[in-house]
Write a protein that holds these residues in place. Structure first.
Motif, short mmCIF file in Angstrom:
data_model
loop_
_atom_site.label_atom_id
_atom_site.label_comp_id
_atom_site.label_asym_id
_atom_site.label_seq_id
_atom_site.Cartn_x
_atom_site.Cartn_y
_atom_site.Cartn_z
N PHE A 101 0.84 -1.19 0.00
CA PHE A 101 0.00 0.00 0.00
C PHE A 101 0.88 1.25 0.00
N ARG A 102 1.91 1.24 0.83
CA ARG A 102 2.83 2.37 0.88
C ARG A 102 3.57 2.54 -0.43
N LEU A 103 3.94 1.44 -1.05
CA LEU A 103 4.61 1.51 -2.35
C LEU A 103 3.68 2.15 -3.39
N ALA A 104 2.42 1.75 -3.39
CA ALA A 104 1.47 2.33 -4.35
C ALA A 104 1.35 3.84 -4.14
N LEU A 105 1.29 4.28 -2.89
CA LEU A 105 1.20 5.72 -2.62
C LEU A 105 2.48 6.43 -3.05
N ALA A 106 3.62 5.81 -2.82
CA ALA A 106 4.90 6.42 -3.23
C ALA A 106 4.98 6.56 -4.74
N ILE A 107 4.49 5.58 -5.47
CA ILE A 107 4.50 5.66 -6.93
C ILE A 107 3.54 6.77 -7.39
N TYR A 108 2.36 6.83 -6.79
CA TYR A 108 1.43 7.91 -7.12
C TYR A 108 2.07 9.27 -6.83
N ASN A 134 6.12 28.48 -5.67
CA ASN A 134 6.53 27.81 -6.90
C ASN A 134 7.98 27.33 -6.83
N ALA A 135 8.87 28.16 -6.33
CA ALA A 135 10.30 27.84 -6.36
C ALA A 135 10.90 27.70 -4.97
N GLY A 136 10.08 27.72 -3.94
CA GLY A 136 10.57 27.59 -2.56
C GLY A 136 10.68 26.13 -2.15
N PRO A 137 10.60 25.86 -0.86
CA PRO A 137 10.74 24.50 -0.35
C PRO A 137 9.76 23.50 -0.97
N ILE A 138 8.56 23.96 -1.35
CA ILE A 138 7.59 23.02 -1.93
C ILE A 138 8.15 22.38 -3.20
N PHE A 139 8.93 23.13 -3.96
CA PHE A 139 9.55 22.58 -5.17
C PHE A 139 10.46 21.41 -4.80
N PHE A 140 11.27 21.59 -3.77
CA PHE A 140 12.22 20.55 -3.37
C PHE A 140 11.53 19.36 -2.72
N THR A 141 10.50 19.62 -1.91
CA THR A 141 9.79 18.50 -1.29
C THR A 141 8.97 17.73 -2.33
N ASP A 142 8.53 18.39 -3.39
CA ASP A 142 7.83 17.68 -4.46
C ASP A 142 8.75 16.65 -5.12
N ILE A 143 10.03 16.90 -5.11
CA ILE A 143 11.00 15.96 -5.69
C ILE A 143 11.48 14.96 -4.65
N LEU A 149 10.84 8.18 -0.30
CA LEU A 149 9.96 7.05 -0.01
C LEU A 149 10.32 5.83 -0.85
N LEU A 150 10.55 6.03 -2.12
CA LEU A 150 10.88 4.89 -2.97
C LEU A 150 12.21 4.25 -2.58
N ILE A 151 13.18 5.06 -2.21
CA ILE A 151 14.46 4.51 -1.76
C ILE A 151 14.29 3.73 -0.46
N LEU A 152 13.57 4.32 0.50
CA LEU A 152 13.34 3.64 1.78
C LEU A 152 12.52 2.37 1.60
N LEU A 153 11.53 2.41 0.74
CA LEU A 153 10.72 1.21 0.50
C LEU A 153 11.55 0.12 -0.17
N ALA A 154 12.42 0.49 -1.10
CA ALA A 154 13.30 -0.51 -1.70
C ALA A 154 14.23 -1.12 -0.66
N TRP A 155 14.70 -0.29 0.25
CA TRP A 155 15.59 -0.74 1.30
C TRP A 155 14.89 -1.70 2.27
N THR A 156 13.61 -1.51 2.50
CA THR A 156 12.89 -2.34 3.46
C THR A 156 12.11 -3.48 2.80
N ARG A 157 12.28 -3.66 1.52
CA ARG A 157 11.48 -4.66 0.80
C ARG A 157 11.60 -6.06 1.40
N ARG A 158 12.77 -6.45 1.77
CA ARG A 158 12.97 -7.82 2.28
C ARG A 158 12.45 -8.03 3.70
N THR A 159 12.40 -6.96 4.47
CA THR A 159 11.98 -7.11 5.87
C THR A 159 10.52 -6.76 6.10
#
Length: 162
Positions: A101-108, A134-143, A149-159
């Motif tokens: 479920f978390r992976l699906a949200l991260a992909i979305y 537009n160009a403040g912190p929201i820009f960076f958090t959008d990336i 999340l995807l990196i952390l989810l990949a890291w925790t995939r086995r556990t």
């Protein structure tokens, strides 16, 4: 507030994850720290920040548009509803969801927030729009939010439990 809110959400996620890891009994299970960081990213930058974005676009569209450097638009309703969805699902994912479920949200989030970040880049390059929303912190958090999340989810995939 547009400028600081995303930074506060990231700081709260890091702080809560740190506290959870410090308070956990030792030895820590494999992936525990990453799981707690995922949980609090889902809660704060995804959940609460999503609800905050929905409130802005749906409840205060003129002010929100101005903070982004836009004129008010009927499309803000659609962005607001998307933010509402990501916020509600982020709250569910924080405490009640499993890994898939978390992976699906991260992909979305990768597509929704990543698309928003691309829109910010286009606005900066073509319109010189460097407004805080537009160009403040929201820009960076959008990336960084979906990528982390995807990196952390990949890291925790086995556990993790699917």
């Amino acid at each position: 507030m547009v400028f600081w809110f995303p930074l506060v959400m990231v700081a709260l996620a890091l702080l809560c994850a740190f506290v959870a890891v410090q308070r956990a009994p030792r030895p820590l299970p494999p992936g525990f720290a990453a799981d707690r960081l995922i949980r609090y990213i889902m809660l704060f930058p995804m959940g609460i920040q999503g609800l905050w974005g929905a409130l802005g676009h749906l409840g205060f569209p003129a002010e929100t548009a101005a903070s982004i450097g836009w004129a008010p638009s009927p499309f803000q309703f659609e962005v607001g509803v998307c933010n509402l969805g990501i916020g509600v699902v982020g709250l569910i994912a924080a405490f009640y969801a499993r890994w898939n479920f978390r992976l699906a949200l991260a992909i979305y989030a990768l597509f929704f927030l990543g698309g928003a970040a691309w829109g910010h880049v286009i606005q900066m390059m073509t319109a010189g729009n460097f407004a805080p929303g537009n160009a403040g912190p929201i820009f960076f958090t959008d990336i960084l939010t979906p990528l982390s999340l995807l990196i952390l989810l990949a890291w925790t995939r086995r556990t993790a439990q699917p």
